[in-house]
Design a protein around this motif. Structure first.
Motif, PDB file in Angstrom:
ATOM      1  N   ALA A 163      21.391 -57.819  56.206  1.00 32.73           N
ATOM      2  CA  ALA A 163      22.178 -58.794  55.434  1.00 32.73           C
ATOM      3  C   ALA A 163      21.755 -60.224  55.740  1.00 32.73           C
ATOM      4  O   ALA A 163      21.777 -61.093  54.847  1.00 32.73           O
ATOM      5  CB  ALA A 163      23.663 -58.601  55.724  1.00 32.73           C
ATOM      6  N   GLU A 164      21.353 -60.483  56.981  1.00 31.50           N
ATOM      7  CA  GLU A 164      20.971 -61.844  57.383  1.00 31.50           C
ATOM      8  C   GLU A 164      19.466 -62.073  57.311  1.00 31.50           C
ATOM      9  O   GLU A 164      18.987 -63.138  57.709  1.00 31.50           O
ATOM     10  CB  GLU A 164      21.492 -62.125  58.795  1.00 31.50           C
ATOM     11  N   ASP A 165      18.745 -61.060  56.802  1.00 32.55           N
ATOM     12  CA  ASP A 165      17.293 -61.171  56.621  1.00 32.55           C
ATOM     13  C   ASP A 165      16.591 -61.528  57.932  1.00 32.55           C
ATOM     14  O   ASP A 165      15.738 -62.422  57.981  1.00 32.55           O
ATOM     15  CB  ASP A 165      16.971 -62.216  55.546  1.00 32.55           C
ATOM     16  N   LEU A 166      16.952 -60.805  58.993  1.00 32.54           N
ATOM     17  CA  LEU A 166      16.352 -61.039  60.307  1.00 32.54           C
ATOM     18  C   LEU A 166      15.072 -60.204  60.417  1.00 32.54           C
ATOM     19  O   LEU A 166      15.060 -59.108  60.976  1.00 32.54           O
ATOM     20  CB  LEU A 166      17.340 -60.675  61.413  1.00 32.54           C
ATOM     21  N   ARG A 167      13.993 -60.756  59.891  1.00 31.93           N
ATOM     22  CA  ARG A 167      12.734 -60.022  59.860  1.00 31.93           C
ATOM     23  C   ARG A 167      12.017 -60.042  61.209  1.00 31.93           C
ATOM     24  O   ARG A 167      10.991 -59.370  61.367  1.00 31.93           O
ATOM     25  CB  ARG A 167      11.826 -60.608  58.778  1.00 31.93           C
ATOM     26  N   ASN A 168      12.532 -60.810  62.128  1.00 28.31           N
ATOM     27  CA  ASN A 168      11.901 -60.882  63.449  1.00 28.31           C
ATOM     28  C   ASN A 168      12.476 -59.851  64.419  1.00 28.31           C
ATOM     29  O   ASN A 168      12.169 -59.888  65.613  1.00 28.31           O
ATOM     30  CB  ASN A 168      12.040 -62.280  64.039  1.00 28.31           C
ATOM     31  N   ILE A 169      13.298 -58.942  63.928  1.00 27.28           N
ATOM     32  CA  ILE A 169      13.863 -57.886  64.777  1.00 27.28           C
ATOM     33  C   ILE A 169      13.490 -56.531  64.191  1.00 27.28           C
ATOM     34  O   ILE A 169      13.561 -56.326  62.980  1.00 27.28           O
ATOM     35  CB  ILE A 169      15.390 -58.064  64.924  1.00 27.28           C
ATOM     36  N   LEU A 170      13.037 -55.639  65.057  1.00 27.10           N
ATOM     37  CA  LEU A 170      12.539 -54.331  64.641  1.00 27.10           C
ATOM     38  C   LEU A 170      13.324 -53.232  65.343  1.00 27.10           C
ATOM     39  O   LEU A 170      13.373 -53.192  66.567  1.00 27.10           O
ATOM     40  CB  LEU A 170      11.050 -54.212  64.980  1.00 27.10           C
ATOM     41  N   PHE A 171      13.947 -52.346  64.566  1.00 25.17           N
ATOM     42  CA  PHE A 171      14.702 -51.230  65.123  1.00 25.17           C
ATOM     43  C   PHE A 171      13.838 -49.970  65.110  1.00 25.17           C
ATOM     44  O   PHE A 171      13.231 -49.627  64.092  1.00 25.17           O
ATOM     45  CB  PHE A 171      15.967 -50.974  64.302  1.00 25.17           C
ATOM     46  N   VAL A 172      13.814 -49.272  66.236  1.00 27.47           N
ATOM     47  CA  VAL A 172      13.070 -48.019  66.367  1.00 27.47           C
ATOM     48  C   VAL A 172      14.022 -46.966  66.921  1.00 27.47           C
ATOM     49  O   VAL A 172      14.776 -47.230  67.860  1.00 27.47           O
ATOM     50  CB  VAL A 172      11.854 -48.171  67.307  1.00 27.47           C
ATOM     51  N   ASP A 173      13.990 -45.774  66.330  1.00 30.20           N
ATOM     52  CA  ASP A 173      14.852 -44.698  66.802  1.00 30.20           C
ATOM     53  C   ASP A 173      14.385 -44.178  68.163  1.00 30.20           C
ATOM     54  O   ASP A 173      13.236 -44.408  68.576  1.00 30.20           O
ATOM     55  CB  ASP A 173      14.869 -43.546  65.795  1.00 30.20           C
ATOM     56  N   GLY A 195      12.014 -71.565  63.788  1.00 32.71           N
ATOM     57  CA  GLY A 195      10.639 -71.407  63.335  1.00 32.71           C
ATOM     58  C   GLY A 195       9.722 -70.765  64.349  1.00 32.71           C
ATOM     59  O   GLY A 195       8.494 -70.920  64.274  1.00 32.71           O
ATOM     60  N   GLU A 196      10.283 -70.025  65.315  1.00 31.40           N
ATOM     61  CA  GLU A 196       9.469 -69.366  66.349  1.00 31.40           C
ATOM     62  C   GLU A 196       8.936 -68.050  65.783  1.00 31.40           C
ATOM     63  O   GLU A 196       9.386 -66.952  66.117  1.00 31.40           O
ATOM     64  CB  GLU A 196      10.310 -69.126  67.609  1.00 31.40           C
ATOM     65  N   SER A 197       7.933 -68.169  64.926  1.00 29.19           N
ATOM     66  CA  SER A 197       7.459 -67.015  64.154  1.00 29.19           C
ATOM     67  C   SER A 197       6.646 -66.011  64.970  1.00 29.19           C
ATOM     68  O   SER A 197       6.381 -64.906  64.495  1.00 29.19           O
ATOM     69  CB  SER A 197       6.626 -67.499  62.972  1.00 29.19           C
ATOM     70  N   ASP A 198       6.222 -66.400  66.176  1.00 23.81           N
ATOM     71  CA  ASP A 198       5.413 -65.478  66.980  1.00 23.81           C
ATOM     72  C   ASP A 198       6.250 -64.580  67.880  1.00 23.81           C
ATOM     73  O   ASP A 198       5.704 -63.723  68.572  1.00 23.81           O
ATOM     74  CB  ASP A 198       4.411 -66.262  67.832  1.00 23.81           C
ATOM     75  N   VAL A 199       7.580 -64.746  67.874  1.00 23.86           N
ATOM     76  CA  VAL A 199       8.458 -63.945  68.734  1.00 23.86           C
ATOM     77  C   VAL A 199       9.067 -62.803  67.916  1.00 23.86           C
ATOM     78  O   VAL A 199       9.585 -63.016  66.825  1.00 23.86           O
ATOM     79  CB  VAL A 199       9.588 -64.795  69.348  1.00 23.86           C
ATOM     80  N   ARG A 200       8.985 -61.607  68.462  1.00 22.01           N
ATOM     81  CA  ARG A 200       9.604 -60.435  67.844  1.00 22.01           C
ATOM     82  C   ARG A 200      10.545 -59.775  68.852  1.00 22.01           C
ATOM     83  O   ARG A 200      10.270 -59.759  70.052  1.00 22.01           O
ATOM     84  CB  ARG A 200       8.560 -59.416  67.402  1.00 22.01           C
ATOM     85  N   ILE A 201      11.641 -59.223  68.347  1.00 29.62           N
ATOM     86  CA  ILE A 201      12.580 -58.472  69.187  1.00 29.62           C
ATOM     87  C   ILE A 201      12.513 -57.009  68.781  1.00 29.62           C
ATOM     88  O   ILE A 201      12.743 -56.658  67.617  1.00 29.62           O
ATOM     89  CB  ILE A 201      14.014 -59.005  69.040  1.00 29.62           C
ATOM     90  N   LEU A 202      12.176 -56.161  69.742  1.00 32.09           N
ATOM     91  CA  LEU A 202      12.080 -54.720  69.520  1.00 32.09           C
ATOM     92  C   LEU A 202      13.333 -54.051  70.079  1.00 32.09           C
ATOM     93  O   LEU A 202      13.665 -54.235  71.248  1.00 32.09           O
ATOM     94  CB  LEU A 202      10.835 -54.170  70.217  1.00 32.09           C
ATOM     95  N   MET A 203      14.019 -53.277  69.244  1.00 24.85           N
ATOM     96  CA  MET A 203      15.238 -52.569  69.655  1.00 24.85           C
ATOM     97  C   MET A 203      14.981 -51.070  69.556  1.00 24.85           C
ATOM     98  O   MET A 203      14.921 -50.508  68.453  1.00 24.85           O
ATOM     99  CB  MET A 203      16.403 -52.955  68.753  1.00 24.85           C
ATOM    100  N   LEU A 204      14.813 -50.414  70.705  1.00 25.31           N
ATOM    101  CA  LEU A 204      14.520 -48.983  70.735  1.00 25.31           C
ATOM    102  C   LEU A 204      15.715 -48.219  71.277  1.00 25.31           C
ATOM    103  O   LEU A 204      16.199 -48.503  72.375  1.00 25.31           O
ATOM    104  CB  LEU A 204      13.297 -48.711  71.624  1.00 25.31           C
ATOM    105  N   GLY A 205      16.199 -47.243  70.505  1.00 23.96           N
ATOM    106  CA  GLY A 205      17.312 -46.423  70.960  1.00 23.96           C
ATOM    107  C   GLY A 205      18.287 -46.132  69.842  1.00 23.96           C
ATOM    108  O   GLY A 205      18.075 -46.507  68.683  1.00 23.96           O
ATOM    109  N   ASP A 206      19.355 -45.448  70.194  1.00 28.56           N
ATOM    110  CA  ASP A 206      20.410 -45.105  69.242  1.00 28.56           C
ATOM    111  C   ASP A 206      21.752 -45.344  69.906  1.00 28.56           C
ATOM    112  O   ASP A 206      21.834 -45.606  71.104  1.00 28.56           O
ATOM    113  CB  ASP A 206      20.294 -43.639  68.809  1.00 28.56           C
ATOM    114  N   GLY A 207      22.808 -45.218  69.133  1.00 26.60           N
ATOM    115  CA  GLY A 207      24.141 -45.395  69.691  1.00 26.60           C
ATOM    116  C   GLY A 207      25.154 -45.730  68.617  1.00 26.60           C
ATOM    117  O   GLY A 207      24.815 -45.919  67.439  1.00 26.60           O
ATOM    118  N   ALA A 208      26.392 -45.840  69.051  1.00 29.02           N
ATOM    119  CA  ALA A 208      27.503 -46.006  68.118  1.00 29.02           C
ATOM    120  C   ALA A 208      27.406 -47.281  67.296  1.00 29.02           C
ATOM    121  O   ALA A 208      27.908 -47.345  66.172  1.00 29.02           O
ATOM    122  CB  ALA A 208      28.820 -45.984  68.888  1.00 29.02           C
TER     123      ALA A 208
END
Length: 417
Positions: A277-287, A253-266
């Protein structure tokens, strides 16, 4: 002195090898030397040629007084062992051919981890009768075994023999970690010809900064505690652990934490599919973003995630993103053992956790979130310690080692003439 530098990646690409190579060559030119770089057309990591370029047999440009010769390569996305091998092998062939049209060279530098690039540099050095410098950024081919791209067998043993052959033939080996030097010495390589020049950071580009409010709002990160991974999403990085941590944070329930993933790769597409698939709305992917935009994203982070798979080989590496985090004053949560963990602890710039331990990663992130004073101390420590890893100073250290090799070669030629 005219330095011929062979590298598979170069600016405007933004991965670690491209940045190190460009920033070193730029400093060598400032020091009064000529530098010619042979590289491919910028396309990493998606395998798509950057705007303004074409994958032609030969094209040249000048970047910050560095002459850059770009040659044709077999281009594909950074995924699939066969495709990557064809890419690297094609560069070896075309770079070797292009080197014959570069006049009056004094030394040839080849940089790994792309193994075939170093093979080309050695061949050029033999044919052009110039000393060969091996810049060792990765212990290849061991690293491809670790990530499962190749199994132990005849081919891997053959590549290991070629690797050792190149170490012995190099007039100078520039290793990016002290661990690499110890490993090579144990394998019978003369330690006297191994110089250690670690990765570093351009302190003009990476500095402490307040959060970019426009970007923060655009990405929906306002009033969030942001833990960020910035870099290649590859097989070696074990980023499933970060997704495991995101799931645990959601379940807690740690709703104030976000994980930002910036980059590309295999591995990026698989990671994105799993997050959806796991509905992980607290993680954000950026190209991947252009080089001049990266600092905006660093400014959003409250802590930086650095992670590699658990394997003894990775105890010898130092991810370059550590120095960028330090320079920008971002505390680190480090999931890597060995030499890099020693740096984090020595300078007190972050928290170390065991690799592939999602629970420990979660606990470290939450501990930093709940202790602003600790984050502030780590940020100050990082900004101060980053000065020890200034890219210009490191570039000049490598240049001095190269100059020593060239001077020794000139003396040898004088004696035999």
């Amino acid at each position: 002195m005219h330095i011929l530098f062979l590298t598979d990646n170069f600016t405007p690409e933004v991965n670690a090898p491209a940045s190190r190579s460009f920033e070193h060559c730029r400093e060598w030119v400032k020091a009064g030397h000529r530098v010619t770089v042979i590289t491919g057309v910028p396309n990493f990591p998606r395998g798509q040629v950057f705007p303004g370029y074409r994958n032609r047999l030969w094209q040249t440009e000048v970047i910050d007084n560095i002459r850059v010769v770009r040659v044709w390569t077999f281009i594909c996305a950074n995924e699939g062992f066969l495709c990557r091998t064809l890419d690297y092998f094609s560069f070896m062939v075309t770079a070797l051919l292009a080197a014959f049209f570069v006049r009056r060279i004094d030394v040839v530098v080849g940089t790994s981890p792309q193994f075939f690039t170093v093979c080309a540099a050695w061949l050029v050095s033999v044919l052009r009768r110039a000393p060969f410098v091996f810049e060792l950024r990765d212990l290849w081919p061991q690293s491809i075994r670790v990530v499962g791209a190749m199994q132990d067998g005849v081919l891997l043993k053959a590549l290991s023999r070629i690797e050792l052959f190149l170490y012995h033939r190099a007039a100078l080996i520039v290793a990016v970690t002290h661990s690499f030097k110890r490993i090579l010495t144990a394998r019978g390589v003369d330690p006297g010809k191994i110089a250690v020049v670690t990765n570093g950071v351009d302190l003009q580009r990476f500095q402490p900064a307040s959060k970019d409010p426009l970007l923060e709002a655009e990405l929906g990160l306002t009033n969030r505690f942001v833990a960020g991974y910035i870099g290649t999403h590859g097989l070696a990085h074990g980023l499933d652990t970060v997704l495991d941590a995101a799931r645990q944070l959601r379940d807690l329930g740690e709703s104030d934490v976000r994980i930002l993933m910036l980059g590309d790769g295999a591995e990026k597409a698989d990671l994105q599919r799993r997050a959806k698939a796991e509905d992980l709305r607290n993680i954000l992917f950026v190209d991947t973003v252009p080089k001049d935009q990266v600092s905006r994203y660093w400014s959003l982070l409250d802590c930086s995630l650095i992670h590699l798979r658990r394997d003894p080989l990775f105890r010898s590496v130092i991810p370059s993103k550590l120095f960028e985090a330090m320079a920008t004053g971002i505390p680190v949560v480090l999931g890597v053992e060995g030499e890099v963990a020693d740096i984090v602890r020595r300078y007190e710039v972050g928290v170390t956790v065991p690799p592939e331990d999602a629970q420990a990663l979660v606990e470290a992130v939450l501990a930093l979130r709940d202790d602003p004073a600790c984050r502030a101390t780590m940020a100050e420590n990082g900004a101060q310690a980053a000065r020890r890893f200034s890219r210009p100073a490191l570039a000049l250290s490598m240049l001095q080692a190269i100059e020593g090799v060239v001077q020794h070669d000139c003396l040898q030629q004088t004696k035999t003439s």
